[in-house]
Design an enzyme around this catalytic site. Structure first.
Site, PDB file in Angstrom:
ATOM      1  N   SER A 184     -58.569  48.557 -41.971  1.00 31.37           N
ATOM      2  CA  SER A 184     -58.379  49.869 -41.369  1.00 31.37           C
ATOM      3  C   SER A 184     -57.709  50.790 -42.392  1.00 31.37           C
ATOM      4  O   SER A 184     -58.302  51.046 -43.445  1.00 31.37           O
ATOM      5  CB  SER A 184     -57.568  49.741 -40.081  1.00 31.37           C
ATOM      6  N   ASP A 214     -67.599  48.763 -34.365  1.00 29.62           N
ATOM      7  CA  ASP A 214     -66.372  49.469 -34.725  1.00 29.62           C
ATOM      8  C   ASP A 214     -66.649  50.960 -34.601  1.00 29.62           C
ATOM      9  O   ASP A 214     -67.318  51.545 -35.445  1.00 29.62           O
ATOM     10  CB  ASP A 214     -65.960  49.122 -36.158  1.00 29.62           C
ATOM     11  N   HIS A 243     -63.489  46.671 -34.283  1.00 31.34           N
ATOM     12  CA  HIS A 243     -62.543  46.946 -35.369  1.00 31.34           C
ATOM     13  C   HIS A 243     -61.824  45.675 -35.818  1.00 31.34           C
ATOM     14  O   HIS A 243     -61.245  45.634 -36.889  1.00 31.34           O
ATOM     15  CB  HIS A 243     -61.528  47.990 -34.894  1.00 31.34           C
TER      16      HIS A 243
END
Length: 744
Positions: free
Chosen positions: A587, A669, A701
């Site tokens: 991320s 995601d 994610h």
């Protein structure tokens, strides 16, 4: 015995890697027993119930088991008291199992009520109806119906499950109030429908459509890994009545307690709801959908009657997100936490108390520069709060009158917290970087802690887990950068080791001394890497100014702090080989990996999991617009803000990329869409930079499915080993990474 010795799973002898201990592996990680959902405490605090999940690599099955454990007596090494498996369900965990592979209930004593011969009860959401009657929910994957079952305890044995009520749609977040004999739960329903059955009917009609098109007129098209539908999560209540000593039945129909609100039911309820002490009211958190839903964080705390009369917000003038409502013991007040900003999801949570009769609100501990995530009442004068501070998830008492904060648990990581009724103790979910999650009791008065459960006793004495060492360095603006360092098994300071430099996501989060089933630092240490995880600007737990310091500084101060800290780390720890450094992140950590690739060549290998390639393209494809608009100071079609987006976009520096990179991305995601990973991989390979793409079509994610998690670990360890170890592991599609333990 110290607190650390009590919390950690392994006895002290196992930490010195001996004849019977071996390094921790990805196979160990994906097969650890884990809690699935919350823990239910019986009314008298005599027992707890919880669902345990376990994956088996050998038979490729996922096991879901309902346990009841006494909180009295028993041997400490096996928990506080007797442990009974009430329901034992398993199912084929493969993405495309054979058609004859079905879920089974393995316990011979367990069968579905009704005599239909089904063996597919997958337990979830345990809830105590009485001290001897335990309820749990099972949802039929074919019909979507949810059934509340009950099991009765008598003379040390549990009965077969018996159906209490079946509801037409899936339900979640189950609560029960014995004071009002009322169930409460959330269910996703079509706005304006009068019953759960009507929603089920519309669902059936939807499945019969010939086309698959979906239309949207406003934003909030999708969130995390799901496209939004015309349905919204709503809170329902359902009265129960005892029809026999050991059985309950519905005493009426399910009532939507949100539908009569001034917003005409257009509220999206979260799982943040709780009964009042009398069971006649519910406090809950909800957002009101609207045109600004995608760029505002606003949510309110509502107070509703369980009979469905109109619910109204108790904090209507607040713009930011609300959470964690909690009734005082006498039911006259509601404590909750509130953010001020309506566009900043990492704003500081402030503690508020609302007086129901007076309709007034006061703020507690206004000067406390921490952000509590969960609060509950200790007594009329004191609140309990969990919060993140310097790499620990702590628990403290907060004096309502003075705002004084007194730590109760200051080490490792406290997860969920709940009162044990009739006692002055709490039940907490607790873990450390070298110990998986387990349950403990804590004295509110003095913080005395005692182990309750031990989900993974089979690891004790067999597995070496590295104990974390706190490290601190001087970062940008002479700030203090804190983190953790873990050494490999059989560590010898006279040898040279490669480095795994792990960068967290968020960016407003932190590395804590707590167990993780995803980015578990002990996996990298066990693979032979000195492992370091640091908290640069943007991290939580070091004061709000430090958290805010990343805004419009994504590749600035955090990058400077990480590189300054790396230099000091290498100077202070000569056993780290400067020529064998790997950086990994997910991320925001993936963003930073791309930024690193464009700004330094110090690393030999990089791993980018679900990272950002372009700040501009991400804005137009992500779902929570309030996040980039806050981080970069506006929208990218505004000239001033556009300069910020461009300044911090990794895509601008692609020409400098030279470091071999593993790129991981998943199709579902919707926070950072798959094209960000594909763009990163294209930029690398088109320039001839060694790279590998790991793609999951069925993950979001995070990589959550056990077999996918195992593949993720194999690929990641293969990649960083290939470029940093003395004897590289040849990367191949299904290579199984193993660390060969050197006992010499």
């Amino acid at each position: 015995m110290t607190l650390s010795q009590l919390v950690r799973l392994l006895p002290a002898a196992a930490f010195a890697l001996g004849a019977f201990a071996r390094p921790f592996t990805p196979e160990d990680l994906v097969q650890t027993n884990r809690f699935s959902g919350g823990v239910a405490v019986s009314p008298s605090s005599a027992a707890i119930a919880y669902v345990q999940a376990r994956y088996s690599m050998e038979d490729k099955r996922q096991y879901t088991q309902l346990f009841v454990q006494s909180l009295t007596g028993g041997h400490p090494s096996h928990g506080r008291g007797s442990l009974v498996k009430v329901v034992d369900f398993s199912a084929d965990a493969r993405p495309n199992p054979p058609s004859d592979s079905k879920g089974t209930t393995a316990n011979e004593d367990v069968a579905v009520a009704g005599g239909h011969g089904r063996n597919d009860i997958k337990p979830s959401q345990p809830v105590w109806l009485t001290d001897s009657l335990l309820g749990f929910v099972a949802t039929d994957s074919g019909t979507g119906k949810s059934t509340l079952y009950s099991v009765k305890s008598a003379k040390g044995r549990w009965s077969k499950p018996r159906a209490v009520v079946t509801l037409a749609v899936p339900i979640s977040d189950l609560h029960y109030s014995a004071e009002s004999n009322m169930l409460a739960f959330t269910a996703e329903v079509y706005n304006g429908t009068d019953s759960l059955e009507e929603t089920a009917k519309l669902d059936r009609q939807e499945r019969l459509r010939a086309d698959t098109g979906q239309t949207y007129d406003d934003l909030w098209v999708r969130h995390w890994d799901t496209f939004t539908s015309p349905k919204l999560p709503q809170i329902y209540t359902l009265p129960l009545k005892a029809v026999a000593k050991d059985h309950f039945r519905p005493a009426g129909g399910a009532v939507n307690i949100i539908s009569a609100t001034s917003a005409d039911g257009r509220l999206e309820a979260s799982n943040s709801f709780t009964f009042s002490p009398t069971g006649r009211h519910i406090a809950f958190v909800a957002k009101q959908p609207g045109r600004d839903y995608a760029w505002k964080t606003t949510s309110h705390v509502y107070l509703a009657s369980v009979n469905g009369s109109a619910a109204e917000p108790i904090n209507p003038g607040q713009g930011g997100a609300s959470s964690s409502p909690s009734f005082s013991h006498d039911g006259t007040k509601i404590a909750y936490v509130q953010m001020a900003s309506s566009t900043y999801e990492a704003d500081r949570n402030q503690i508020k108390i609302y007086d129901i009769d007076q309709q007034t609100t006061v703020e507690v501990a206004a000067d406390w520069d921490r952000s509590p995530s969960h609060i509950l009442w200790a007594d009329g004068n004191t609140l309990l709060a969990t919060y993140n501070e310097w790499g620990r998830n702590k628990l403290a008492k907060v004096n309502i009158a003075t705002g004084e904060v007194t730590p109760v648990v200051s080490e490792h990581s406290v997860g969920s917290v709940q009162r044990l009724p009739g006692t002055e103790k709490l039940l907490i979910d607790y873990s450390a970087l070298d110990s998986p999650n387990d349950l403990f009791t804590v004295s509110i008065a003095d913080g005395a802690i005692s182990r309750v459960s031990q989900l993974n006793p089979h690891l004790a004495g067999q597995i070496f887990l590295s104990q974390p060492e706190d490290v601190q360095f001087a970062g940008a603006d002479n700030s203090t950068i804190h983190g953790f360092l873990l050494c490999p098994p059989n560590f010898d300071s006279q040898k040279k080791y490669p480095l795994a430099f792990v960068i967290h996501g968020g960016p407003q989060s932190s590395f804590t001394d707590g167990w993780s089933s995803r980015w578990n630092l002990n996996i990298f240490a066990a693979a032979g890497f000195v492992t370091v995880a640091l908290d640069p600007q943007g991290s939580t737990g070091y004061g709000q100014n430090f958290t805010d310091a990343i805004r419009n500084q994504w590749g600035g101060k955090p990058f400077e702090s990480l590189m300054l800290s790396l230099d000091q780390l290498l100077d202070e720890h000569p056993y780290i080989d400067r020529d064998r450094l790997a950086a990994l992140g997910a991320s925001y950590g993936g963003y930073m990996v791309n930024w690193i690739n464009g700004h330094t060549g110090v690393f030999k290998a990089l791993v980018n999991h679900d990272g950002m390639f372009s700040t501009v393209s991400t804005y137009y494809s992500t779902e929570e617009l309030y996040f980039p608009e806050t981080e970069f100071g506006g929208v990218p079609y505004d000239d001033k803000a556009r300069d910020n987006y461009e300044r911090w976009s990794p895509e601008r520096f692609v020409r400098n990329w030279k470091t071999p990179t593993l790129v991981v991305h998943s199709e579902k995601d919707y926070r950072l869409v798959a094209s960000e990973g594909l763009s990163t991989f294209t930029a690398l390979r088109r320039q001839g930079v060694p790279a590998r793409l790991l793609y999951f079509p069925d993950e979001n994610h995070w990589v959550l499915k056990p077999a996918n998690s195992l593949r993720w670990h194999q690929e990641v360890l293969n990649w960083i080993s290939q470029w940093t170890l003395d004897e590289p592991v040849k990367p191949a599609g299904l290579t199984r990474f193993r660390v060969q333990l050197d006992n010499n």
